[in-house]
Write a protein that holds these residues in place. Structure first.
Motif, PDB file in Angstrom:
ATOM      1  N   ASN A 109       4.505   0.547   2.306  1.00 22.30           N
ATOM      2  CA  ASN A 109       4.518  -0.474   3.024  1.00 22.30           C
ATOM      3  C   ASN A 109       4.169  -1.892   1.915  1.00 22.30           C
ATOM      4  O   ASN A 109       3.276  -1.572   1.604  1.00 22.30           O
ATOM      5  CB  ASN A 109       2.883  -0.471   3.718  1.00 22.30           C
ATOM      6  N   THR A 113       3.946   3.756  15.491  1.00 17.72           N
ATOM      7  CA  THR A 113       2.783   3.852  14.326  1.00 17.72           C
ATOM      8  C   THR A 113       2.514   3.178  14.292  1.00 17.72           C
ATOM      9  O   THR A 113       1.002   2.622  13.567  1.00 17.72           O
ATOM     10  CB  THR A 113       3.380   4.786  13.440  1.00 17.72           C
ATOM     11  N   PHE A 157       8.132  -0.933   6.010  1.00 17.49           N
ATOM     12  CA  PHE A 157       7.332   0.416   5.698  1.00 17.49           C
ATOM     13  C   PHE A 157       8.460   0.816   5.269  1.00 17.49           C
ATOM     14  O   PHE A 157       9.560   1.678   6.175  1.00 17.49           O
ATOM     15  CB  PHE A 157       7.091   0.839   6.942  1.00 17.49           C
ATOM     16  N   THR A 202       0.873  -1.367  -0.113  1.00 22.65           N
ATOM     17  CA  THR A 202       0.123   0.259   0.053  1.00 22.65           C
ATOM     18  C   THR A 202       0.706   1.179  -0.227  1.00 22.65           C
ATOM     19  O   THR A 202       2.128   0.795   0.539  1.00 22.65           O
ATOM     20  CB  THR A 202      -0.866   0.059   1.082  1.00 22.65           C
ATOM     21  N   SER A 203       0.428   2.052  -0.489  1.00 20.78           N
ATOM     22  CA  SER A 203       0.934   3.519  -0.065  1.00 20.78           C
ATOM     23  C   SER A 203       0.211   4.203   0.504  1.00 20.78           C
ATOM     24  O   SER A 203      -0.707   4.642   0.251  1.00 20.78           O
ATOM     25  CB  SER A 203       0.882   3.732  -1.301  1.00 20.78           C
ATOM     26  N   ASP A 204       1.317   5.302   1.226  1.00 24.40           N
ATOM     27  CA  ASP A 204       0.053   6.295   2.219  1.00 24.40           C
ATOM     28  C   ASP A 204      -0.148   7.564   1.748  1.00 24.40           C
ATOM     29  O   ASP A 204      -1.124   8.169   1.708  1.00 24.40           O
ATOM     30  CB  ASP A 204       0.972   7.044   3.336  1.00 24.40           C
ATOM     31  N   ASP A 215      -2.971   3.977   9.221  1.00 28.47           N
ATOM     32  CA  ASP A 215      -3.568   3.500   7.712  1.00 28.47           C
ATOM     33  C   ASP A 215      -2.996   2.326   6.733  1.00 28.47           C
ATOM     34  O   ASP A 215      -3.835   1.362   6.203  1.00 28.47           O
ATOM     35  CB  ASP A 215      -4.472   4.563   7.247  1.00 28.47           C
ATOM     36  N   GLY A 216      -1.744   3.815   6.067  1.00 31.00           N
ATOM     37  CA  GLY A 216      -1.301   3.087   5.458  1.00 31.00           C
ATOM     38  C   GLY A 216      -0.420   1.237   5.503  1.00 31.00           C
ATOM     39  O   GLY A 216      -0.719   0.769   4.836  1.00 31.00           O
ATOM     40  N   GLY A 261       6.581   6.470   1.502  1.00 29.45           N
ATOM     41  CA  GLY A 261       5.039   6.286   2.365  1.00 29.45           C
ATOM     42  C   GLY A 261       4.640   4.488   1.350  1.00 29.45           C
ATOM     43  O   GLY A 261       3.556   4.550   1.498  1.00 29.45           O
ATOM     44  N   GLY A 277       0.988  10.495   1.608  1.00 27.56           N
ATOM     45  CA  GLY A 277       1.048  11.542   2.936  1.00 27.56           C
ATOM     46  C   GLY A 277       1.328  11.797   2.877  1.00 27.56           C
ATOM     47  O   GLY A 277       2.031  12.987   2.731  1.00 27.56           O
ATOM     48  N   PRO A 281       5.432   7.864   8.746  1.00 26.87           N
ATOM     49  CA  PRO A 281       4.799   7.175   8.383  1.00 26.87           C
ATOM     50  C   PRO A 281       3.731   6.731   9.358  1.00 26.87           C
ATOM     51  O   PRO A 281       3.003   7.745   9.841  1.00 26.87           O
ATOM     52  CB  PRO A 281       5.476   6.246   9.598  1.00 26.87           C
ATOM     53  N   SER A 282       2.209   6.151   8.688  1.00 26.75           N
ATOM     54  CA  SER A 282       0.963   6.345   8.917  1.00 26.75           C
ATOM     55  C   SER A 282       0.356   5.013   9.312  1.00 26.75           C
ATOM     56  O   SER A 282       0.721   3.807   8.708  1.00 26.75           O
ATOM     57  CB  SER A 282       0.536   6.727   7.629  1.00 26.75           C
TER      58      SER A 282
END
Lengths: 399, 86
Positions: free
Chosen positions: A390, A302, A384, A254-256, A266-267, A388, A258, A263-264
């Motif tokens: 993952n 995170t 990660f 996945t990609s953030d 959600d991602g 951004g 953001g 780090p995120s």
């Protein structure tokens, strides 16, 4: 759909120069991080790292190969040699086999030496093989030549997720039937003056130790080395009587979209959930997570929040083996997959060493300081990256 | 440009603010500087005054460099310059 298994593994890293000794070191909770031995270390503020010690390329590789390769490619070659020896994969004409390796820096040592020569030392000439040594795909290309692999061969470069992205693509290509087997993993040799100096700039490095998830953590510590695996179609592996180390069950990326460096939750959570979905597994099936666990304030907080989001109140044991081998950047996911194999195959969860005090922001069972015996049927491996990005792999015990 | 003005100009640029919006009492948070912006501001100050500021983004409180306000940063840089001269 075809199933994908791992039939060989090889490594060179700060803990050891092969898989059995690396597993022994992980089980013992040994630390491979030590004072750096590199030129100009006195001009660095970070002076520790997970350096490969006692490296003698000529013990493994012939003269022509050494002359045409950077340290990162040499690490990949030696790890691949070990993996192929264990797997006994029959390559044949090599058309249905591939090599997919991760690296972030590629031949950084070559770049560093060459810049030093022309800028600092005022030389007007560099080595004729500077470009073929430093190119990011040099490791994958050398491995393909060493083993006669003539199908898809390429390098993936996604910073700290490079190896997981590489292995995830290898998994997908074998599963889809595009190839029968892939030599995959990653390598990195960033422990040169410029490689460390660049990281220093970000102010996220520890000058003391790597202490993932500990309240006292104060940053990451770099490592170097490689790990390479043979990912193979299960039926053909079984048919030739190969020893199966584990099954690769799922993968997600996945990609953030953001922040470039922050780090995120959600991602990271979406990548873990995605890997489980891809594998047909539920969160409750997971017995061990090898965390990205860099020991920066932001990553660990995170990642813990993302794990809580996916696994709820009682997540499985989580450990961060970077405290032992350091952060291998583009090679890190590959070396960390070894900890997953150790858990799945030997029933040993490698510890998070250097752990001093719990952090309420990281309320996880981090297997502090001492390895643990456990029956592990399913393991996740997180990576990660800056940018951004993952990438999470799900593995299952061989059945 | 005085040392005060120079540091305020650097911080204002990183925070994308007018220098008149940066006061001695302004904090990093009140200026809306995120961790990366702070790291860039510190780098710019180091370059401008040829000093090394001990700062670890993982644990700013333990860096031994008071960054609680713009005034504190100026005082700390003055301290580093005095050390350098000594």
């Amino acid at each position: 759909m075809r199933r994908v298994v791992i039939t060989g593994a090889g490594t060179i890293n700060a803990l050891a120069h092969d898989v059995p000794s690396t597993w022994a070191a992980m089980q013992a909770g040994r630390c491979g991080i030590a004072p750096l031995d590199i030129p100009d270390v006195d001009r660095l503020s970070v002076r520790i790292g997970g350096q490969v010690r006692g490296w003698d390329a000529s013990a493994h590789l012939d003269r022509a190969v050494i002359a045409s390769s950077d340290r990162f490619a040499q690490f990949a070659l030696v790890a691949a040699q070990q993996a192929m020896a264990q797997s006994a994969l029959v390559v044949g004409d090599g058309l249905d086999c591939g090599v997919i390796l991760g690296t972030a820096g590629g031949g950084l040592q070559t770049s560093d030496d060459s810049y030093r020569a022309v800028y600092a030392e005022g030389k007007t000439r560099v080595h004729p093989l500077t470009v073929p040594r430093l190119m990011q795909n040099a490791g994958a290309s050398h491995v393909s030549m060493a083993h006669g692999i003539r199908g898809p061969v390429f390098t993936v470069s996604t910073a700290c997720a490079s190896s997981n992205h590489a292995m995830g693509l290898a998994f997908q290509m074998v599963r889809s039937g595009a190839v029968r087997a892939v030599l995959t993993g990653g390598s990195e040799a960033m422990l040169c003056f410029g490689g460390i100096k660049a990281w220093e700039g970000l102010r996220v490095m520890s000058a003391n130790a790597c202490r993932p998830f500990s309240r006292t953590r104060d940053g990451m510590v770099q490592g170097e080395g490689a790990a390479v695996f043979v990912f193979e179609e299960r039926e053909s592996a079984l048919a030739r009587g190969a020893d199966i180390l584990a099954e690769v069950a799922g993968f997600a990326m996945t990609s953030d979209a953001g922040d470039l460096v922050a780090p995120s939750v959600d991602g990271a959570a979406r990548a873990m959930r995605g890997a489980l979905l891809d594998a047909g597994l539920a969160p409750g099936d997971v017995d061990y997570i090898n965390a990205h666990g860099t020991a920066t304030a932001a990553n660990d907080r995170t990642e813990a929040a993302a794990i809580a989001q996916v696994f709820g109140a009682s997540p499985p044991p989580v450990s961060a083996t970077k405290a032992m081998h350091g952060h291998l950047i583009g090679g890190t996911g590959a070396v960390e997959l070894l900890a997953c194999l150790l858990a799945l195959r030997e029933g040993v969860i490698a510890p998070t060493i250097g752990f001093e005090q719990p952090d309420s922001d990281c309320a996880l069972d981090v297997v502090p300081n001492l390895a643990r015996s456990a029956k592990v049927d399913v393991a996740l491996s997180n990576a990660f990256a800056f940018g951004g990005l993952n990438a999470v792999l799900a593995l299952r015990r061989a059945t | 440009m005085t040392l005060h003005e120079k540091i305020i100009a650097i911080i204002a640029e990183q925070a994308v603010l007018d220098v008149s919006d940066v006061t001695m009492d302004s904090t990093v948070e009140s200026l809306g500087l995120d961790s990366l912006g702070l790291v860039e501001a510190i780098f710019a100050i180091e370059e401008a005054f040829d000093v090394s500021i001990p700062f670890n983004a993982n644990d700013p409180a333990q860096s031994g460099f008071d960054m609680s306000s713009v005034g504190a940063i100026i005082t700390a840089v003055e301290g580093l310059l005095a050390q350098k001269a000594a």
